[in-house]
Design a protein around this motif. Structure first.
Motif, PDB file in Angstrom:
ATOM      1  N   GLY A  37      27.830  94.631  99.022  1.00 42.46           N
ATOM      2  CA  GLY A  37      27.751  93.877  97.779  1.00 42.46           C
ATOM      3  C   GLY A  37      28.969  93.000  97.546  1.00 42.46           C
ATOM      4  O   GLY A  37      28.839  91.815  97.189  1.00 42.46           O
ATOM      5  N   PHE A  38      30.154  93.547  97.773  1.00 44.93           N
ATOM      6  CA  PHE A  38      31.376  92.786  97.523  1.00 44.93           C
ATOM      7  C   PHE A  38      31.511  91.619  98.494  1.00 44.93           C
ATOM      8  O   PHE A  38      31.858  90.499  98.089  1.00 44.93           O
ATOM      9  CB  PHE A  38      32.599  93.700  97.637  1.00 44.93           C
ATOM     10  N   SER A  39      31.255  91.848  99.775  1.00 49.11           N
ATOM     11  CA  SER A  39      31.416  90.788 100.767  1.00 49.11           C
ATOM     12  C   SER A  39      30.408  89.662 100.541  1.00 49.11           C
ATOM     13  O   SER A  39      30.753  88.475 100.645  1.00 49.11           O
ATOM     14  CB  SER A  39      31.287  91.346 102.191  1.00 49.11           C
ATOM     15  N   THR A  40      29.163  90.013 100.219  1.00 46.34           N
ATOM     16  CA  THR A  40      28.149  88.980  99.984  1.00 46.34           C
ATOM     17  C   THR A  40      28.437  88.198  98.710  1.00 46.34           C
ATOM     18  O   THR A  40      28.380  86.963  98.690  1.00 46.34           O
ATOM     19  CB  THR A  40      26.747  89.617  99.894  1.00 46.34           C
ATOM     20  N   PHE A  41      28.774  88.917  97.637  1.00 43.56           N
ATOM     21  CA  PHE A  41      29.022  88.262  96.354  1.00 43.56           C
ATOM     22  C   PHE A  41      30.275  87.381  96.420  1.00 43.56           C
ATOM     23  O   PHE A  41      30.296  86.278  95.861  1.00 43.56           O
ATOM     24  CB  PHE A  41      29.163  89.316  95.254  1.00 43.56           C
TER      25      PHE A  41
END
Length: 600
Positions: free
Chosen positions: A484-488
């Motif tokens: 989630g963090f890397s994509t966002f």
């Protein structure tokens, strides 16, 4: 084309069968043999799949041309989309001649790289074409203040004052040379990874949680391009999407009966026409509708009216003014320019393309009747892809090259895994790339038709990235956090940098450009955070998906010894074995650990 099973055809193991069952004749006197592919394991697949032509077989010349043209058509949509995407940010504008030359160049280079890969690369029947992995860093480079397109009014003033055509062309050629230089230098990384054998070490550190956001963000970051072209006429764009979905999904299992001449008699065979040519049929169907609406004058005739871009007579001058023949040549846009920021940004695309190609090699080997590729073949394949990207940069296609997954899937459908067929496809791409009017025809495709094709294509790229998560434990809060963090972050940071131009001011212009390019490249940010967090936050190999991923990529084979000679470089096997040092070169068949790696 899907041909009936012949007597003495090869199995996926490369062995001849003793089955003398006849083909189905026109009177239906005999039933064709049913062929089933089991994707669960190479051995189970090989024991059941019957190939008409295996990797080393040589089909008749006319069959090579037909099947080669089919592979060309399959790759057509992905290849032609790239210059159409680049035309606007590279400031080509309405220069139809330049657009047609760019299309001709990318087909010509793709043909050359296909011949290289199938002859001295992995030697698998795998097609090379333009890669979307390079699009995102290219757009980030062109978004720098230095490379933004000039005000249209200044170009109009140049026309009024009688500026030379060469001077006006310099606007887009200077940007093309910057992209050429970035690809040229960044591709040296891919060449080094292949020649040195470091690609195996990289696979130990890069897992699904780094690959998934990287490839996913390639598709997500291009939504603006798809929206702009689709927005020219949402009705036509929606029609294009519906037609592609109709042919690729709803009619995918509908086989069309065709008649062919084989073994001195006519025969009927079932061919998955809709499944193989879904993108082409969908695009041509919408193109035809736009032509009819234009002919009936049902579309607006003034540029300021909504829907004018759906007309097919807007760019007809592109076909009439294009030369019949155009021979792409090295340095046709000038000497490439190199800057640190552009090179570093393009390296993210190189790494993403490399990881994707490795998976393609294993899939292609399974479907072409070859054993899994040994270490030396993978290393050499990546090195040759690096060479292919360097050639693309020298010729000036505005892009690199990579393996095409859709053409690999066609091998399983046609049951023809011959290397010679793909070499024929490469020759066809080179020949057709020499016809200037052939490339100009694609410029007449209405924008909303292209936009509809982009909606499906870019969505598929994003989905391919997500598919890597099948190996990961998605019940783990650790993995969900990283994903989630890397994509966002890959969406948020580029958007913030674009909305705050000039915010980076370190005092060093080159450093400012490096930071700006890297942090406006979606796939770099997503891949970087995914890689760092996945390798620093504690987690088991099972949890991270590394164990399942490696088992998928390096499957063990239970069938005993395998003949790996199909991966050997031609005409030099005896010579290489005479030199002791050749066993230490990781890209040669004499590499001493290649067999051990394959049999792991």
């Amino acid at each position: 084309m899907h041909l009936p099973q012949q007597p003495g055809a090869r199995t996926a193991r490369g062995e001849r069968t003793d089955d003398d069952s006849p083909v189905q004749s026109l009177d239906g006197s005999s039933e064709p043999e049913k062929i089933v592919i089991d994707d669960r394991h190479p051995d189970s697949m090989e024991s059941s799949a019957q190939l008409v032509y295996s990797i080393n077989d040589r089909p008749p010349w006319y069959l090579c041309i037909l099947l080669g043209f089919q592979h060309y058509i399959l790759a057509f949509g992905g290849i032609v989309a790239i210059p159409l995407i680049l035309a606007e940010p590279i400031c080509i504008g309405n220069n139809y001649e330049a657009k047609s030359q760019l299309i001709s160049t990318i087909f010509f280079v793709s043909g050359m790289c296909t011949l290289l890969q199938t002859t001295v690369g992995t030697r698998l029947p795998i097609l090379q074409g333009g890669t979307f992995s390079f699009i995102t860093p290219t757009l980030a480079i062109l978004a720098l203040p230095k490379w933004r397109c000039p005000d249209p009014s200044s170009l109009l003033l140049a026309n009024i004052t009688g500026a030379k055509l060469g001077d006006r062309d310099e606007v887009w050629k200077s940007r093309m040379r910057e992209i050429q230089g970035a690809i040229l230098v960044a591709s040296l990384l891919q060449l080094v990874l292949g020649i040195s054998g470091l690609i195996g070490l990289m696979l130990k550190c890069i897992g699904p949680l780094a690959i998934a956001p990287t490839i996913n963000l390639i598709g997500l970051s291009l939504f603006i391009e798809a929206g702009k072209k689709s927005g020219a006429h949402w009705g036509i764009a929606s029609l294009t999407v519906c037609l592609i979905l109709l042919f690729s999904q709803y009619l995918s299992k509908v086989n069309v009966p065709l008649i062919g001449y084989k073994d001195k008699k006519w025969s009927v065979f079932q061919y998955p026409l809709f499944k193989l040519f879904s993108a082409l049929f969908g695009m041509c169907g919408s193109w035809l509708i736009c032509f009819l609406l234009t002919y009936l004058n049902a579309l607006p005739s003034r540029p300021e009216q909504y829907g004018f871009s759906a007309r097919t007579d807007i760019n007809l001058d592109a076909v009439t003014t294009a030369p019949w023949f155009h021979v792409p040549y090295p340095g046709q846009w000038g000497l490439p320019t190199v800057s640190v920021s552009s090179v570093l940004g393009m390296m993210a695309g190189v790494l993403a393309s490399t990881m994707e190609s490795i998976g393609d090699y294993y899939a292609c080997a399974r479907l072409s009747g070859a054993p899994p590729p040994p270490t030396h073949a993978i290393n050499r394949g990546i090195a040759v892809e690096g060479i292919g990207c360097i050639l693309a940069a020298i010729w000036g296609s505005g892009n690199g090259t990579t393996s095409y997954s859709q053409n690999i899937a066609a091998l399983g459908i046609t049951k023809v895994g011959s290397r010679l067929v793909l070499q024929t496809a490469g020759l066809l791409m080179i020949v057709l790339g020499l016809f200037g009017k052939f490339g100009a025809i694609f410029i007449t495709i209405p924008e909303p038709v292209i936009g509809g094709m982009f909606l499906v294509m870019f969505g598929m790229i994003a989905a391919v990235g997500i598919s890597n998560l099948q190996y990961v434990d998605l019940n783990s809060s650790r993995n969900l956090l990283i994903l989630g963090f890397s994509t966002f972050s890959g969406l948020v940071l580029p958007a913030w940098f674009h909305s705050n131009p000039g915010i980076i001011n370190t005092g060093l212009k080159e450093l400012d450009q490096v930071i700006t390019v890297l942090f406006t490249t979606h796939m770099f940010i997503g891949g970087f955070f995914g890689f760092v967090l996945d390798n620093t936050i504690p987690g088991t190999e099972q949890e991270r998906g590394l164990k399942n991923w490696r088992e998928e990529v390096h499957r063990e084979l239970n069938g005993g010894d395998r003949d790996l000679s199909c991966y050997d470089l031609p005409f030099c096997n005896d010579l290489l074995h005479r030199f002791h040092f050749s066993q230490y070169l990781p890209f040669l068949q004499t590499f001493k650990i290649s067999d051990e790696t394959t049999q792991r």
